[in-house]
Design a protein around this motif. Structure first.
Motif, PDB file in Angstrom:
ATOM      1  N   VAL A   2       7.527  47.791 -31.698  1.00 26.91           N
ATOM      2  CA  VAL A   2       7.383  48.125 -33.123  1.00 26.91           C
ATOM      3  C   VAL A   2       7.634  46.873 -33.968  1.00 26.91           C
ATOM      4  O   VAL A   2       6.908  46.593 -34.921  1.00 26.91           O
ATOM      5  CB  VAL A   2       8.361  49.268 -33.516  1.00 26.91           C
ATOM      6  N   LYS A   3       8.647  46.094 -33.579  1.00 25.59           N
ATOM      7  CA  LYS A   3       8.960  44.866 -34.335  1.00 25.59           C
ATOM      8  C   LYS A   3       7.732  43.949 -34.384  1.00 25.59           C
ATOM      9  O   LYS A   3       7.382  43.409 -35.427  1.00 25.59           O
ATOM     10  CB  LYS A   3      10.138  44.156 -33.655  1.00 25.59           C
ATOM     11  N   HIS A   4       7.051  43.830 -33.248  1.00 20.20           N
ATOM     12  CA  HIS A   4       5.899  42.916 -33.232  1.00 20.20           C
ATOM     13  C   HIS A   4       4.666  43.536 -33.878  1.00 20.20           C
ATOM     14  O   HIS A   4       3.859  42.810 -34.472  1.00 20.20           O
ATOM     15  CB  HIS A   4       5.650  42.423 -31.806  1.00 20.20           C
TER      16      HIS A   4
ATOM     17  N   GLY B 178       1.499  52.224 -33.882  1.00 18.79           N
ATOM     18  CA  GLY B 178       0.335  51.390 -34.236  1.00 18.79           C
ATOM     19  C   GLY B 178      -0.343  51.859 -35.507  1.00 18.79           C
ATOM     20  O   GLY B 178      -1.449  51.417 -35.824  1.00 18.79           O
ATOM     21  N   ASP B 179       0.323  52.761 -36.274  1.00 16.37           N
ATOM     22  CA  ASP B 179      -0.386  53.369 -37.408  1.00 16.37           C
ATOM     23  C   ASP B 179      -0.822  52.349 -38.463  1.00 16.37           C
ATOM     24  O   ASP B 179      -1.925  52.438 -38.992  1.00 16.37           O
ATOM     25  CB  ASP B 179       0.415  54.524 -38.032  1.00 16.37           C
ATOM     26  N   SER B 180       0.022  51.358 -38.744  1.00 16.39           N
ATOM     27  CA  SER B 180      -0.369  50.432 -39.819  1.00 16.39           C
ATOM     28  C   SER B 180      -1.563  49.570 -39.385  1.00 16.39           C
ATOM     29  O   SER B 180      -2.474  49.311 -40.176  1.00 16.39           O
ATOM     30  CB  SER B 180       0.811  49.571 -40.277  1.00 16.39           C
ATOM     31  N   LEU B 181      -1.559  49.159 -38.120  1.00 12.92           N
ATOM     32  CA  LEU B 181      -2.700  48.380 -37.628  1.00 12.92           C
ATOM     33  C   LEU B 181      -3.973  49.237 -37.655  1.00 12.92           C
ATOM     34  O   LEU B 181      -5.048  48.796 -38.106  1.00 12.92           O
ATOM     35  CB  LEU B 181      -2.412  47.889 -36.202  1.00 12.92           C
ATOM     36  N   ALA B 182      -3.834  50.486 -37.200  1.00 15.13           N
ATOM     37  CA  ALA B 182      -5.003  51.386 -37.173  1.00 15.13           C
ATOM     38  C   ALA B 182      -5.522  51.628 -38.586  1.00 15.13           C
ATOM     39  O   ALA B 182      -6.732  51.537 -38.842  1.00 15.13           O
ATOM     40  CB  ALA B 182      -4.613  52.711 -36.517  1.00 15.13           C
ATOM     41  N   LYS B 183      -4.610  51.906 -39.529  1.00 14.74           N
ATOM     42  CA  LYS B 183      -5.049  52.204 -40.905  1.00 14.74           C
ATOM     43  C   LYS B 183      -5.746  51.002 -41.518  1.00 14.74           C
ATOM     44  O   LYS B 183      -6.755  51.156 -42.216  1.00 14.74           O
ATOM     45  CB  LYS B 183      -3.846  52.604 -41.762  1.00 14.74           C
ATOM     46  N   SER B 184      -5.203  49.800 -41.298  1.00 15.84           N
ATOM     47  CA  SER B 184      -5.830  48.595 -41.864  1.00 15.84           C
ATOM     48  C   SER B 184      -7.241  48.433 -41.303  1.00 15.84           C
ATOM     49  O   SER B 184      -8.191  48.158 -42.040  1.00 15.84           O
ATOM     50  CB  SER B 184      -5.049  47.327 -41.504  1.00 15.84           C
TER      51      SER B 184
END
Ligand code: HEM
Length: 500
Positions: free
Chosen positions: A145-147, A448-454
């Motif tokens: 999560v940190k990375h 991975g939600d923020s990466l997926a949303k972006s």
């Protein structure tokens, strides 16, 4: 002597039958009256060896997916807590927002099943993040999560990688614009490239990328076919190693493992340097001697988890979003008009999402209407506990009926209609997303939600900004999804007409 052996054998079989067909006290959905469960309240009958597998299988064929089958069985037995036995495994499927939130948030439900089948998914050992629990899960989820946080919303390095992928998608569309295109492969390639860049620090060459995507597709198909059998009766791999799909999965595992190993090796011999996940993990391996969990097999399993959990899920959302553009041309014009007015010709970035409220509402509605993970989990109960007043024994597998909440008429007006407006107030501002769980919630919420949303936002906006998307060859894409472990669109093509 022979008589004794026969008697022991018969008694063992009888004992097994009694054990596998009797339901634990207060197990859902029955109400135990001290002697027997009545038909209406007891849920499906458990047969020797098979439990309620046959009922579930029949309902799956009738309803087109296991999620719908569970949902229909829960309605049949008038319950929000459906208790089953699949082979020798106790399985509970929960429905209703209160129960779903309980599973998402309470510690007793934080575990993951530990079966042969799960180990097969994890390259033969119970490692990684997705299918472990306890100290290894806590430590490695936190590390991952940190990375992932460092590459999430608005973090420029990964954002420009996504913008590069958008450029590739647009180039592909431009090259093929005279024909109807099925967008599946190009989207899958783009997402895989982003995930590979995050984990292994490099872009993958096109041929290699196609090979990897093909490998993952074959693997997930093999798991769907073999899933039922190998999960419930793992011993059949010794009797029918080919027919059960075991050999195929094992070979595919070896090929995927080799690809990840090659990337790890490139980092170890200095061919690739940087700040990607493998690099950071290897650094941690040198420094962190305390936990004992930082080793190469664990690194390979986490890489696999990220690629499996993040690839098809993310590309399927964009594919569904394109399908919705085609099926709802008037809504497509609203999205386009907003993009034109707010960002014009500028390359989209995540910060724009604050101002593109209709576009976000459209994408949220896509993720409600086509819930990518309609049945979240599986979870393993770590200590005996209760849901409603039912007892859920330790080690029971629990599945979470998220998809049903997304269609519950209590929360959503006309749930079977595609209506982005439901996420907006009368001033066009986004309303809070209560009752909406595309990424789950709680301690096992998708990391991975923020990466997926972006990715979803940037690629979707970039396509609508440049093209009007319409039916391919005049054929409207089918509305119904194909629902396996996750939801995907039925194959369709679309024409991309350049906006002047
Ligand atoms: C639209 C795309 C995605 C959707 C809909 C999605 C959905 C979910 C859901 C619902 C869960 C929770 C399962 C549970 O509660 O047991 C989950 C877990 C997970 N997701 Fe995602 N996901 C997406 C993208 C990604 C991406 C891009 C990554 C990686 C970069 C990722 C990595 C993971 C991992 C590793 C887990 C397991 C977490 C744990 O067990 O602690 N996902 N995802």
């Amino acid at each position: 002597m022979i008589a004794t052996i026969v008697v022991v054998f018969v008694l063992t079989i009888l004992g097994y039958i009694i054990n596998t067909t009797s339901k634990p006290k207060n197990f859902p959905p029955g109400t135990w009256n001290g002697h027997i469960y009545t038909y209406k309240t007891s849920g499906p009958i458990w047969y020797p060896f098979f439990g309620s597998s046959a009922v579930v299988q029949k309902a799956t064929i009738q309803n087109g997916s296991q999620w719908k089958a569970f949902s229909q069985l829960a309605k049949k037995y008038s319950t929000q807590v459906l208790g089953l036995k699949l082979g020798s495994e106790l399985v509970v499927v929960v429905f209703g927002e209160k129960n779903v939130r309980q599973i998402f948030t309470e510690k007793e439900f934080e575990g993951r099943p530990n079966s042969f089948f799960i180990r097969l998914r994890c390259l033969g050992r119970r490692l990684g993040i997705t299918f472990v629990d306890g100290p290894i899960w806590r430590e490695h989820r936190q590390f991952t999560v940190k990375h992932l946080k460092n590459v999430g919303f608005g973090k420029t390095a990964m954002e420009s990688e996504i913008q590069n992928e958008l450029a590739n998608v647009l180039q592909y569309i431009d090259k093929n614009k005279s024909t109807a295109i099925n967008p599946k492969l190009i989207l899958a390639m783009s997402v895989m490239n982003i995930l590979w860049k995050f984990t292994a620090g490099e872009r993958i060459k096109e041929e290699r990328l196609k090979y990897i995507i093909d490998l993952f597709a074959k693997r997930s198909k093999a798991f769907s076919i073999a899933g039922g059998w190998l999960n419930q009766w793992p011993l059949i791999r010794f009797i029918m190693p080919d027919l059960s799909g075991y050999n195929l999965i094992k070979n595919l595992n070896i090929q995927i493992s080799d690809i990840i190993e090659e990337a790890v090796l490139k980092h170890k011999n200095g061919t690739i340097e940087g700040s990607d996940f493998i690099y950071k993990f290897l650094e941690e391996m040198k420094e962190n001697k305390s936990s004992g969990y930082f080793h190469e097999a664990q690194l390979k399993s986490i890489c696999l988890d990220i690629l499996i959990a993040g690839s098809q899920t993310t590309s399927n959302v964009v594919e569904f979003a394109i399908l919705c553009l085609v099926r709802h041309p008037a809504l497509q014009e609203k999205v386009f008009e907003e993009i034109q007015r707010v960002i014009g010709e500028n390359t989209p970035n995540w910060t724009d999402s604050n101002r593109l409220t209709y576009t976000i509402a459209f994408l949220q509605e896509v993720q409600r209407f086509y819930t990518i993970v309609p049945l979240a989990g599986p979870r393993r109960v770590l200590e005996e506990t209760t849901v409603e007043d039912y007892v859920i024994p330790k080690n029971t597998t629990v599945l979470i009926g998220v998809g049903d909440i997304h269609f519950d008429p209590q929360f959503w007006d006309e749930p079977n209609k595609f209506k982005p407006e439901r996420f907006l107030d009368s001033n066009g501002n986004l309303v809070s997303t209560e009752h909406f769980y595309p990424f789950g919630m709680g301690r096992r919420r998708c990391p991975g939600d923020s990466l997926a949303k972006s990715f979803i936002f940037i690629v979707f906006v970039g396509i609508v900004q440049k093209y009007r998307v319409q039916c391919g060859n005049g054929v409207l894409p089918p509305e119904k999804p194909v629902i396996g472990l996750i939801s995907g669109a039925q194959p369709f093509t679309a024409e991309f007409i350049q906006r002047s």
